[in-house]
Design a protein around this motif. Structure first.
Motif, PDB file in Angstrom:
ATOM      1  N   ASP A 103       9.580  13.086  12.841  1.00  0.00           N
ATOM      2  CA  ASP A 103       9.004  13.395  12.034  1.00  0.00           C
ATOM      3  C   ASP A 103       8.998  13.953  10.676  1.00  0.00           C
ATOM      4  N   SER A 104      10.046  12.923  10.263  1.00  0.00           N
ATOM      5  CA  SER A 104      10.545  13.442   8.658  1.00  0.00           C
ATOM      6  C   SER A 104       9.249  12.161   8.130  1.00  0.00           C
ATOM      7  N   GLY A 105       8.658  11.788   8.927  1.00  0.00           N
ATOM      8  CA  GLY A 105       7.751  10.751   8.350  1.00  0.00           C
ATOM      9  C   GLY A 105       7.778   9.441   7.785  1.00  0.00           C
ATOM     10  N   ASP A 106       6.965   8.538   7.636  1.00  0.00           N
ATOM     11  CA  ASP A 106       6.987   7.622   6.315  1.00  0.00           C
ATOM     12  C   ASP A 106       5.771   7.408   6.269  1.00  0.00           C
ATOM     13  N   GLU A 107       6.883   8.101   4.439  1.00  0.00           N
ATOM     14  CA  GLU A 107       5.355   8.210   3.990  1.00  0.00           C
ATOM     15  C   GLU A 107       4.593   6.340   3.199  1.00  0.00           C
ATOM     16  N   ALA A 108       5.835   5.425   3.328  1.00  0.00           N
ATOM     17  CA  ALA A 108       5.652   4.419   2.758  1.00  0.00           C
ATOM     18  C   ALA A 108       4.443   3.615   3.762  1.00  0.00           C
ATOM     19  N   PHE A 109       4.457   3.706   5.000  1.00  0.00           N
ATOM     20  CA  PHE A 109       3.249   3.562   6.166  1.00  0.00           C
ATOM     21  C   PHE A 109       2.036   4.574   6.736  1.00  0.00           C
ATOM     22  N   ARG A 110       2.068   5.658   5.562  1.00  0.00           N
ATOM     23  CA  ARG A 110       1.203   6.065   5.880  1.00  0.00           C
ATOM     24  C   ARG A 110      -0.004   6.294   4.874  1.00  0.00           C
ATOM     25  N   ALA A 111       1.181   5.999   3.065  1.00  0.00           N
ATOM     26  CA  ALA A 111       0.064   4.945   2.323  1.00  0.00           C
ATOM     27  C   ALA A 111      -0.523   3.925   2.445  1.00  0.00           C
ATOM     28  N   ARG A 112      -0.346   3.551   3.265  1.00  0.00           N
ATOM     29  CA  ARG A 112      -0.637   1.953   3.719  1.00  0.00           C
ATOM     30  C   ARG A 112      -1.996   2.778   4.840  1.00  0.00           C
ATOM     31  N   MET A 113      -1.554   2.834   5.531  1.00  0.00           N
ATOM     32  CA  MET A 113      -2.650   3.441   6.466  1.00  0.00           C
ATOM     33  C   MET A 113      -3.870   4.758   6.123  1.00  0.00           C
ATOM     34  N   HIS A 114      -3.847   5.157   5.156  1.00  0.00           N
ATOM     35  CA  HIS A 114      -4.804   5.534   3.889  1.00  0.00           C
ATOM     36  C   HIS A 114      -5.758   4.765   3.054  1.00  0.00           C
ATOM     37  N   ALA A 115      -4.948   3.633   3.201  1.00  0.00           N
ATOM     38  CA  ALA A 115      -5.554   2.983   1.933  1.00  0.00           C
ATOM     39  C   ALA A 115      -6.825   1.649   3.071  1.00  0.00           C
ATOM     40  N   TYR A 116      -5.965   1.095   4.238  1.00  0.00           N
ATOM     41  CA  TYR A 116      -6.371   0.362   5.150  1.00  0.00           C
ATOM     42  C   TYR A 116      -7.940   1.434   5.456  1.00  0.00           C
ATOM     43  N   ALA A 117      -7.173   2.349   5.674  1.00  0.00           N
ATOM     44  CA  ALA A 117      -9.138   3.444   6.427  1.00  0.00           C
ATOM     45  C   ALA A 117      -9.819   3.698   4.946  1.00  0.00           C
ATOM     46  N   ASN A 118      -9.447   3.747   3.614  1.00  0.00           N
ATOM     47  CA  ASN A 118     -10.790   3.529   2.759  1.00  0.00           C
ATOM     48  C   ASN A 118     -10.751   1.711   2.466  1.00  0.00           C
ATOM     49  N   GLU A 119     -10.127   1.373   2.435  1.00  0.00           N
ATOM     50  CA  GLU A 119     -10.931  -0.225   2.809  1.00  0.00           C
ATOM     51  C   GLU A 119     -12.265  -0.836   3.517  1.00  0.00           C
ATOM     52  N   HIS A 120     -10.987  -0.402   4.707  1.00  0.00           N
ATOM     53  CA  HIS A 120     -12.204  -0.702   5.846  1.00  0.00           C
ATOM     54  C   HIS A 120     -12.268   0.186   6.888  1.00  0.00           C
ATOM     55  N   GLY A 121     -12.870   2.003   6.440  1.00  0.00           N
ATOM     56  CA  GLY A 121     -13.255   2.604   6.880  1.00  0.00           C
ATOM     57  C   GLY A 121     -12.406   3.401   7.985  1.00  0.00           C
ATOM     58  N   PRO A 122     -12.948   4.376   8.928  1.00  0.00           N
ATOM     59  CA  PRO A 122     -12.010   5.749   9.352  1.00  0.00           C
ATOM     60  C   PRO A 122     -11.989   4.502  10.852  1.00  0.00           C
ATOM     61  N   GLU A 123     -13.759   3.847  11.774  1.00  0.00           N
ATOM     62  CA  GLU A 123     -13.161   2.981  12.634  1.00  0.00           C
ATOM     63  C   GLU A 123     -12.455   2.434  12.293  1.00  0.00           C
ATOM     64  N   ALA A 124     -12.352   1.441  11.420  1.00  0.00           N
ATOM     65  CA  ALA A 124     -11.626   0.677  11.549  1.00  0.00           C
ATOM     66  C   ALA A 124     -10.058   0.999  12.161  1.00  0.00           C
ATOM     67  N   LEU A 125      -9.283   1.861  11.422  1.00  0.00           N
ATOM     68  CA  LEU A 125      -8.116   2.522  11.298  1.00  0.00           C
ATOM     69  C   LEU A 125      -8.169   2.937  13.142  1.00  0.00           C
ATOM     70  N   HIS A 126      -9.293   3.339  13.501  1.00  0.00           N
ATOM     71  CA  HIS A 126      -9.104   4.014  14.787  1.00  0.00           C
ATOM     72  C   HIS A 126      -9.280   2.996  15.786  1.00  0.00           C
ATOM     73  N   ALA A 127      -9.619   2.053  15.304  1.00  0.00           N
ATOM     74  CA  ALA A 127      -9.398   0.549  16.312  1.00  0.00           C
ATOM     75  C   ALA A 127      -7.848  -0.200  16.338  1.00  0.00           C
ATOM     76  N   ARG A 128      -6.923   0.599  15.219  1.00  0.00           N
ATOM     77  CA  ARG A 128      -5.640  -0.133  15.798  1.00  0.00           C
ATOM     78  C   ARG A 128      -4.962   0.584  16.376  1.00  0.00           C
ATOM     79  N   LEU A 129      -5.233   2.120  16.040  1.00  0.00           N
ATOM     80  CA  LEU A 129      -4.611   2.990  16.938  1.00  0.00           C
ATOM     81  C   LEU A 129      -5.113   2.718  18.663  1.00  0.00           C
ATOM     82  N   ALA A 130      -6.437   2.198  18.936  1.00  0.00           N
ATOM     83  CA  ALA A 130      -7.006   1.898  20.389  1.00  0.00           C
ATOM     84  C   ALA A 130      -6.175   1.075  20.959  1.00  0.00           C
ATOM     85  N   ALA A 131      -6.055   0.179  20.119  1.00  0.00           N
ATOM     86  CA  ALA A 131      -5.339  -0.803  20.489  1.00  0.00           C
ATOM     87  C   ALA A 131      -3.994  -0.754  21.113  1.00  0.00           C
ATOM     88  N   ILE A 132      -3.164  -0.057  20.942  1.00  0.00           N
ATOM     89  CA  ILE A 132      -1.879  -0.407  20.810  1.00  0.00           C
ATOM     90  C   ILE A 132      -1.663   1.635  21.837  1.00  0.00           C
TER      91      ILE A 132
END
Length: 328
Positions: free
Chosen positions: A124-153
């Motif tokens: 729970d302490s968190g991985d800030e670098a990972f979060r930043a990458r995911m926020h950048a991914y959502a900004n570039e590809h949209g929230p639905e694309a990020l959600h699709a990554r979650l649906a896959a795993i």
């Protein structure tokens, strides 16, 4: 208060239910009757200067009953379920030390349940670098694309989490990234039916006819708008609170922020808020239905408030083995 001698666990009273069902008003009456101190089980009421959108009960309307875990963080600060669990557990002990009954009232299911059953959280302490990458991914590809990554795993988590709830989507992805286990697997382990609570629980859930609940939600949103929700969100943004802050992802704040940024007109923002709040209430009910040992009370079937209160008092007396005459 007389409890069974053979059960030494401390008593904990809990009232949950979807937004706008009427928890606040009823909680005050229960707290007065049982000499309780209330702990907010809401993930947003911890933030200062966020009053209207969180439906925070003003101090002068709390009838002298202590309320805890309200106004403890600035809007720029993060908040998590593990932080809530720690703070709430500490408050429970403080309240007990004063001879009062701890009473959790709120609608954030995971937060409340984490205290009731002592969940353990990993990474729970968190991985800030990972979060930043995911926020950048959502900004570039949209929230639905990020959600699709979650649906896959983790399809189960993806089904529960709305695609536009970016913070929770990223959190679920982060759990898998840091632990190698899905969020659903972790929650299934902590929510096992054989998990014993550290408390002697009395869990009460409020519900009502879905159409009436939705009508009350729409009316609440209209009332928030009349009370100055737009001005509240505008003041937060102008004070420097970033739109991607955890606090600004709450219902009411993200929709009005979209209006203030020019992404939506005001009517569209209000209608979106009403729709999202109705959907949130539906998810809340779904979560609570999976909580074990929850006693449901339909607030719409009681002819009078006195009947509703009497029904709840009977549940509490049965769980805690109280003499009903003790409940004044």
């Amino acid at each position: 208060m007389t409890l069974l001698e053979e059960d030494r666990r401390p008593p904990l009273l809990v009232l949950v239910g979807p937004t706008a069902v009427g928890k606040t008003e009823l909680s005050l009456r229960i707290a007065q009757a049982l000499d309780c101190e209330i702990i907010s089980g809401d993930s947003m009421q911890v933030y200062r200067r966020m009053d209207i959108g969180t439906a925070k009960l003003p101090p002068d309307e709390r009838q002298g009953i202590p309320h805890h875990l309200i106004d403890i963080l600035d809007p720029e600060e993060p908040f998590s379920v593990s932080m809530f669990q720690q703070l709430c557990t500490e408050k429970i002990e403080e309240i007990r030390s004063r001879g009062k009954l701890p009473f959790i009232v709120g609608g954030t299911g995971l937060y409340v349940e984490s205290v009731c059953y002592g969940y353990t959280f990993q990474g729970d302490s968190g991985d800030e670098a990972f979060r930043a990458r995911m926020h950048a991914y959502a900004n570039e590809h949209g929230p639905e694309a990020l959600h699709a990554r979650l649906a896959a795993i983790d399809p189960a988590a993806a089904k529960r989490i709305h695609p536009h709830d970016e913070r929770r989507v990223i959190r679920a992805l982060e759990v898998f990234e840091t632990t190698g286990r899905t969020l659903s697997e972790t929650q299934a382990q902590t929510r096992g039916d054989d998990k014993r609570s550290p408390y002697r629980l009395c869990l009460i859930g409020l519900t009502m006819d879905r159409a009436e609940l939705y009508r009350r939600i729409d009316a609440r949103v209209d009332s928030m708008m009349e009370d100055g929700l737009v001005a509240e969100v505008d003041a937060l943004l102008k004070s420097g609170v970033p739109r991607n802050a955890v606090s600004m992802q709450g219902l009411g704040y993200k929709e009005i922020a979209s209006y203030l940024s020019g992404d939506l007109d005001l009517h569209a923002a209000v209608e979106l808020l009403k729709r999202d709040t109705r959907r949130y209430a539906k998810r809340q009910l779904s979560w609570f239905r999976h909580m074990k040992n929850l006693e449901w009370v339909d607030v719409g079937t009681q002819a009078k408030n006195t009947e509703l209160f009497a029904s709840i008092c009977a549940i509490i007396a049965g769980k805690f083995l109280l003499d009903l005459e003790y409940i004044r």
